[in-house]
Design an enzyme around this catalytic site. Structure first.
Site, PDB file in Angstrom:
ATOM      1  N   CYS A 109      45.702  37.158  33.585  1.00  0.00           N
ATOM      2  CA  CYS A 109      45.291  38.544  33.377  1.00  0.00           C
ATOM      3  C   CYS A 109      45.499  39.356  34.635  1.00  0.00           C
ATOM      4  O   CYS A 109      44.872  39.105  35.646  1.00  0.00           O
ATOM      5  CB  CYS A 109      43.828  38.596  32.968  1.00  0.00           C
ATOM      6  N   PHE A 258      62.246  40.630  22.076  1.00  0.00           N
ATOM      7  CA  PHE A 258      62.873  39.641  21.195  1.00  0.00           C
ATOM      8  C   PHE A 258      64.382  39.540  21.477  1.00  0.00           C
ATOM      9  O   PHE A 258      65.202  39.554  20.552  1.00  0.00           O
ATOM     10  CB  PHE A 258      62.624  39.977  19.717  1.00  0.00           C
ATOM     11  N   VAL A 259      64.692  39.454  22.784  1.00  0.00           N
ATOM     12  CA  VAL A 259      66.091  39.338  23.189  1.00  0.00           C
ATOM     13  C   VAL A 259      66.519  37.894  22.973  1.00  0.00           C
ATOM     14  O   VAL A 259      66.268  37.020  23.798  1.00  0.00           O
ATOM     15  CB  VAL A 259      66.275  39.753  24.666  1.00  0.00           C
ATOM     16  N   ARG A 260      67.134  37.640  21.837  1.00  0.00           N
ATOM     17  CA  ARG A 260      67.518  36.273  21.462  1.00  0.00           C
ATOM     18  C   ARG A 260      68.775  36.311  20.607  1.00  0.00           C
ATOM     19  O   ARG A 260      68.945  37.216  19.778  1.00  0.00           O
ATOM     20  CB  ARG A 260      66.419  35.599  20.637  1.00  0.00           C
ATOM     21  N   GLY A 261      69.638  35.333  20.822  1.00  0.00           N
ATOM     22  CA  GLY A 261      70.794  35.162  19.958  1.00  0.00           C
ATOM     23  C   GLY A 261      71.693  36.377  19.867  1.00  0.00           C
ATOM     24  O   GLY A 261      72.259  36.651  18.798  1.00  0.00           O
ATOM     25  N   ARG A 263      70.760  39.487  20.017  1.00  0.00           N
ATOM     26  CA  ARG A 263      70.068  40.613  19.396  1.00  0.00           C
ATOM     27  C   ARG A 263      68.837  40.992  20.209  1.00  0.00           C
ATOM     28  O   ARG A 263      68.310  40.191  20.969  1.00  0.00           O
ATOM     29  CB  ARG A 263      69.637  40.259  17.963  1.00  0.00           C
TER      30      ARG A 263
END
Length: 276
Positions: A109, A258-261, A263
């Site tokens: 935190c 969600f920077v994956r594959g 995309r």
């Protein structure tokens, strides 16, 4: 460690690699500013990044000294760092202590101790537009980050952060049990090794990174550190919180999640991204 499977039950005892976690007492002129739980290593970068994000320093020249207390071999050596301000500089420690509940800053935190979220928003200057950044390079940042995650490959128990330049080259990358510590280590390295300065003292042509990529969720506190460091793009392999999205919009930061594959999702300021 013993491993259980439904087919064979408990295995015999075996060794296992685990992530290191130890406390670090950060002191300025003898006074404790914070105690954080971190992965030992790169402590000078961690402390510098923490002080920079808190607004206690604005560049490397504000540091007169930064050393571990005690002697090598003594119990607890390496878990206390003493900071000496540069001659003539007085750090406003009261401002930091007034916005935190006690002195413990856990690795989980980085903003819970603040009295008001508005305190943090007021400290974040709008980030300048900066040059366009390749969307395809942004999409590849998790792979570039993963190449630096040696501890994660062995333990699966640490986070990571990296700063990239406008061409997608890694400027600094660190792992830590705490997401915020990993970012502080990156920012500290940018301050000490790349001349990063705060918006208050930066010259027009002062160097600054183009992108910060992190391995975990993007919360308000991660965005706050990026805003103070004047990093125009933040990318994450995971999600972002509502406050992080709000701050990104208000601070002028491009936020990709969600920077994956190949995309990703863009929540704020997509105008910085160019399609190749």
């Amino acid at each position: 460690m013993r491993r259980y499977t439904a087919d064979s039950g408990l295995s015999p005892e075996r060794d296992d690699a685990v992530a290191l976690e130890e406390p670090l007492d950060i002191r300025v002129s003898g006074d404790t500013v914070a105690i954080t739980l971190r992965t030992p290593g790169a402590d000078r970068f961690l402390v510098t990044g923490f002080l920079f994000a808190e607004g206690l320093i604005h560049g490397a020249e504000d540091l007169g000294g930064l050393v571990h207390c005690g002697r090598p071999g003594e119990e607890g050596y390496g878990n206390t760092v003493e900071v000496t301000p540069a001659p003539g500089l007085v750090m406003d420690l009261e401002r930091v202590s007034a916005t935190r509940r006690g002195t413990l800053t856990t690795a989980a935190c980085g903003v819970c101790g603040r009295r008001s979220v508005d305190d943090l928003v007021a400290a974040c200057h709008p980030v300048p537009p900066g040059p366009p950044f390749s969307a395809s390079v942004l999409a590849s940042t998790p792979e570039r980050l993963r190449a630096t995650q040696l501890n994660f490959a062995h333990t699966g128990g640490v986070h990571a952060a990296a700063a990239l330049d406008a061409h997608g080259e890694v400027l600094a990358a660190f792992e830590d049990v705490g997401r915020h510590n990993a970012v502080d280590k990156v920012v500290g390295a940018l301050v000490l090794e790349h001349g990063l300065r705060s918006a208050r003292t930066a010259l027009k042509d002062s160097p600054r990174p183009a992108l910060l990529v992190v391995s975990g969720r993007v919360g308000f506190d991660i965005l706050q550190k990026a805003a103070v460091a004047r990093i125009p793009i933040v990318a994450s392999v995971s999600a972002a919180t509502s406050l992080a999205i709000d701050l990104a919009g208000r601070a002028g930061i491009t936020l990709a999640t969600f920077v994956r594959g190949g995309r990703f999702n863009v929540y704020c300021h997509p105008e910085r991204l160019r399609e190749d």
